[in-house]
Scaffold this motif. Structure first.
Motif, PDB file in Angstrom:
ATOM      1  N   GLY A   1      22.863  54.906  29.767  1.00  0.00           N
ATOM      2  CA  GLY A   1      22.595  55.137  28.346  1.00  0.00           C
ATOM      3  C   GLY A   1      21.596  56.260  28.098  1.00  0.00           C
ATOM      4  N   ILE A   2      21.354  56.479  26.821  1.00  0.00           N
ATOM      5  CA  ILE A   2      20.316  57.414  26.377  1.00  0.00           C
ATOM      6  C   ILE A   2      19.311  56.568  25.598  1.00  0.00           C
ATOM      7  N   LEU A   3      18.036  56.757  25.902  1.00  0.00           N
ATOM      8  CA  LEU A   3      17.014  55.996  25.180  1.00  0.00           C
ATOM      9  C   LEU A   3      16.264  56.932  24.251  1.00  0.00           C
TER      10      LEU A   3
ATOM     11  N   LEU B   1      24.488  47.833  27.864  1.00  0.00           N
ATOM     12  CA  LEU B   1      25.082  49.174  27.742  1.00  0.00           C
ATOM     13  C   LEU B   1      26.443  49.228  28.425  1.00  0.00           C
ATOM     14  N   ARG B   2      26.538  48.572  29.577  1.00  0.00           N
ATOM     15  CA  ARG B   2      27.814  48.590  30.315  1.00  0.00           C
ATOM     16  C   ARG B   2      28.923  48.010  29.446  1.00  0.00           C
ATOM     17  N   ARG B   3      28.570  47.005  28.637  1.00  0.00           N
ATOM     18  CA  ARG B   3      29.597  46.409  27.773  1.00  0.00           C
ATOM     19  C   ARG B   3      29.843  47.218  26.502  1.00  0.00           C
ATOM     20  N   GLY B   4      29.127  48.321  26.351  1.00  0.00           N
ATOM     21  CA  GLY B   4      29.438  49.242  25.254  1.00  0.00           C
ATOM     22  C   GLY B   4      28.598  49.053  23.998  1.00  0.00           C
ATOM     23  N   TYR B   5      27.554  48.220  24.071  1.00  0.00           N
ATOM     24  CA  TYR B   5      26.735  48.010  22.860  1.00  0.00           C
ATOM     25  C   TYR B   5      25.606  49.028  22.767  1.00  0.00           C
ATOM     26  N   ALA B   6      25.325  49.471  21.558  1.00  0.00           N
ATOM     27  CA  ALA B   6      24.055  50.138  21.296  1.00  0.00           C
ATOM     28  C   ALA B   6      23.038  49.020  21.066  1.00  0.00           C
ATOM     29  N   TYR B   7      21.829  49.203  21.574  1.00  0.00           N
ATOM     30  CA  TYR B   7      20.841  48.116  21.511  1.00  0.00           C
ATOM     31  C   TYR B   7      19.529  48.677  20.964  1.00  0.00           C
ATOM     32  N   ALA B   8      19.138  48.154  19.826  1.00  0.00           N
ATOM     33  CA  ALA B   8      17.912  48.619  19.183  1.00  0.00           C
ATOM     34  C   ALA B   8      16.868  47.519  19.277  1.00  0.00           C
ATOM     35  N   ASN B   9      15.657  47.888  19.600  1.00  0.00           N
ATOM     36  CA  ASN B   9      14.584  46.903  19.695  1.00  0.00           C
ATOM     37  C   ASN B   9      13.396  47.264  18.833  1.00  0.00           C
ATOM     38  N   VAL B  10      12.843  46.252  18.224  1.00  0.00           N
ATOM     39  CA  VAL B  10      11.701  46.437  17.334  1.00  0.00           C
ATOM     40  C   VAL B  10      10.646  45.398  17.695  1.00  0.00           C
ATOM     41  N   TYR B  11       9.392  45.808  17.658  1.00  0.00           N
ATOM     42  CA  TYR B  11       8.281  44.869  17.838  1.00  0.00           C
ATOM     43  C   TYR B  11       7.740  44.569  16.433  1.00  0.00           C
ATOM     44  N   PRO B  12       8.058  43.400  15.875  1.00  0.00           N
ATOM     45  CA  PRO B  12       7.750  43.188  14.458  1.00  0.00           C
ATOM     46  C   PRO B  12       6.256  43.119  14.160  1.00  0.00           C
ATOM     47  N   GLY B  13       5.449  42.847  15.225  1.00  0.00           N
ATOM     48  CA  GLY B  13       3.994  42.824  15.039  1.00  0.00           C
ATOM     49  C   GLY B  13       3.446  44.194  14.647  1.00  0.00           C
ATOM     50  N   GLU B  14       4.254  45.229  14.781  1.00  0.00           N
ATOM     51  CA  GLU B  14       3.817  46.546  14.317  1.00  0.00           C
ATOM     52  C   GLU B  14       3.669  46.559  12.804  1.00  0.00           C
ATOM     53  N   LEU B  15       4.455  45.714  12.135  1.00  0.00           N
ATOM     54  CA  LEU B  15       4.387  45.670  10.674  1.00  0.00           C
ATOM     55  C   LEU B  15       3.509  44.523  10.192  1.00  0.00           C
ATOM     56  N   VAL B  16       3.748  43.315  10.704  1.00  0.00           N
ATOM     57  CA  VAL B  16       2.878  42.186  10.352  1.00  0.00           C
ATOM     58  C   VAL B  16       2.484  41.486  11.656  1.00  0.00           C
ATOM     59  N   ALA B  17       1.192  41.489  11.937  1.00  0.00           N
ATOM     60  CA  ALA B  17       0.691  40.896  13.180  1.00  0.00           C
ATOM     61  C   ALA B  17       1.004  39.403  13.217  1.00  0.00           C
ATOM     62  N   ASP B  18       1.389  38.936  14.403  1.00  0.00           N
ATOM     63  CA  ASP B  18       1.655  37.506  14.560  1.00  0.00           C
ATOM     64  C   ASP B  18       0.338  36.801  14.853  1.00  0.00           C
TER      65      ASP B  18
ATOM     66  N   ILE C   1      11.606  52.096  16.435  1.00  0.00           N
ATOM     67  CA  ILE C   1      12.791  51.452  17.015  1.00  0.00           C
ATOM     68  C   ILE C   1      13.021  52.102  18.377  1.00  0.00           C
ATOM     69  N   ALA C   2      13.208  51.284  19.406  1.00  0.00           N
ATOM     70  CA  ALA C   2      13.676  51.793  20.703  1.00  0.00           C
ATOM     71  C   ALA C   2      15.188  51.656  20.676  1.00  0.00           C
ATOM     72  N   LEU C   3      15.889  52.786  20.710  1.00  0.00           N
ATOM     73  CA  LEU C   3      17.347  52.758  20.559  1.00  0.00           C
ATOM     74  C   LEU C   3      18.022  53.221  21.847  1.00  0.00           C
ATOM     75  N   ALA C   4      18.779  52.300  22.445  1.00  0.00           N
ATOM     76  CA  ALA C   4      19.561  52.652  23.635  1.00  0.00           C
ATOM     77  C   ALA C   4      21.022  52.735  23.218  1.00  0.00           C
ATOM     78  N   THR C   5      21.647  53.872  23.499  1.00  0.00           N
ATOM     79  CA  THR C   5      23.083  54.011  23.166  1.00  0.00           C
ATOM     80  C   THR C   5      23.850  54.292  24.456  1.00  0.00           C
TER      81      THR C   5
END
Ligand code: GCU
Length: 422
Positions: free
Chosen positions: A100-102, A190-207, A120-124
């Protein structure tokens, strides 16, 4: 160790201790299929089932239910704010063994100099057939994007809140909650063909009960009084939609095949996101528990009193007022699942994860099923919690073991998406 890193470790240890009660205290317990908690109250009365049209359900009931969930459980979900991309950089051209590309995408929510931002960390996938777009999974994570994506060059969570997969704490967390609590199986996704985006929500509201309010206030400044968020899960739920605002513009991504994934507290947020945002095509809520897929008026697992006192920043203060009267809220969580109908939802569970209350998640799935039927879909097709296969739109999954995210869980998540999003 710097002050920020020390603070991050302390927070992580608090997280460990608070969540540790599940596997440690309940190691000998197992969810039972007998003596299920009380059934969910019916959503549709018999007289409505024949007279209510599918359109009537979608337009009116969903709006009323959203209003009720915002008033009694989560507070307003600030999904009316729109998000835009403000920066993008390539982090790794040959990510995950070259599959993939990150990239890292910086996103701004709302307008103005004080508008909050997140990454967003975006892997395509690199290899996509010509003319094809990739289905998308958006996940929220506990320890920060560098950890979940296994890419140290991604921006770290603000204030050093993250936890490292390789440090001592990471080793303990992995041992208790499974490897994939911290890192996802990025290559397999990625092998199965999904784009995968990850977010750490504590960046917006701390847990964190002491810090969450000032983060929530940043959103309040952008909204009219009646729509101001009052709790973290509502903002984390909106974060899935804000990610979609940006990612659905990406020509490599198929905006008609999008899924959200969350484990535990993020599973609560993922369900709420799907309920209020019809762009989301499928939801994976793994071990989402109380305030997620499990009924509030349950007799087993984490109590309403416990969750609202341990995590007062997650819910609207109105929810805590029911702490000794969990039967009293006029809504329950099967109605949240019903708001997803007819879209597919996977409810992940563990037999020994009694804290998350699989029995009442099953009850909730049963309770949501008439709404799926009204909209022409099979809801829960499983007769019993231990039926492993589902061809209904509500897929109840339960495996041996406790709270956490295992390799087998991810395989099941991907099988669900392979069947449902293609
Ligand atoms: C705690 C909390 C649960 C929550 C879980 C998690 O155990 O009591 O409600 O789902 O943390 O997010 O891991």
């Amino acid at each position: 160790m710097g002050a920020q890193a020390a603070w991050g470790s302390i927070l992580s240890i608090v997280f460990l201790v608070l969540t540790g009660c599940m596997p440690l205290g309940l190691i000998t317990a197992r969810s039972e299929t007998k003596g299920l908690p009380p059934a969910a109250p019916p959503i549709l009365r018999a007289e409505h089932e024949s007279s209510l049209s599918a359109a009537g359900w979608s337009d009116q009931r969903k709006a009323l239910l959203r209003d009720a969930f915002e008033s009694y459980v989560y507070g307003p979900v600030p999904s009316e704010l729109r998000a835009v991309e403000i920066a993008r950089r390539t982090v790794d051209e040959a990510y995950a063994g070259g599959l993939g590309i990150l990239e890292e995408v910086e996103v701004r929510v709302g307008e103005g100099p004080r508008a909050p931002t997140f990454h967003i960390a975006l892997a395509t996938p690199r290899s996509v057939s010509p003319g094809m777009r990739s289905p998308l999974i958006i996940g929220e994570n506990f320890c920060g994007n560098p950890t979940i994506a296994n890419a140290p060059n991604l921006s770290p969570p603000k204030d050093g809140d993250g936890c490292s997969a390789t440090g001592a704490l990471g080793v303990v967390l992995r041992a208790i909650f499974g490897r994939h609590i911290l890192e996802s199986p990025n290559e397999e996704i990625l092998r199965r063909g999904y784009a995968y985006a990850n977010v750490y929500p504590g960046e917006l509201v701390a847990d964190n009960p002491r810090r969450a309010q000032s983060d929530i206030d940043v959103f309040s400044a952008l909204l009219p009084e009646s729509r101001r968020p009052r709790a973290a899960i509502a903002v984390w739920a909106a974060t899935y939609g804000w990610s979609l605002d940006v990612l659905e513009q990406d020509p490599r991504i198929d905006p008609l095949r999008t899924a959200v994934y969350g484990h535990s507290r993020h599973g609560k947020a993922a369900l709420l996101a799907g309920a209020v945002d019809s762009r989301i095509d499928a939801v994976i809520a793994h071990q989402s528990g109380r305030g997620g897929a499990s009924l509030t008026r349950s007799l087993t697992g984490e109590t309403l009193a416990r969750i609202t006192s341990s995590y007062p920043h997650w819910f609207d203060p109105a929810f805590a007022r029911f702490r000794t009267r969990p039967d009293d809220p006029p809504i329950d969580q099967h109605m949240l699942i019903a708001m997803l109908a007819p879209r597919p939802v996977l409810l992940g569970n563990g037999w020994r994860d009694v804290w998350s209350d699989p029995n009442s998640a099953f009850r909730a799935a049963v309770g949501a099923t008439p709404v799926y039927a009204l909209l022409g879909a099979d809801g829960l097709a499983q007769q019993d919690m231990s039926d492993s296969f589902s061809d209904g739109a509500i897929d109840f999954y339960i495996r041996p073991g406790g709270h956490g995210v295992t390799e087998g869980d991810w395989m099941r998540f991907l099988e669900f998406l392979d069947r449902r999003l293609r």
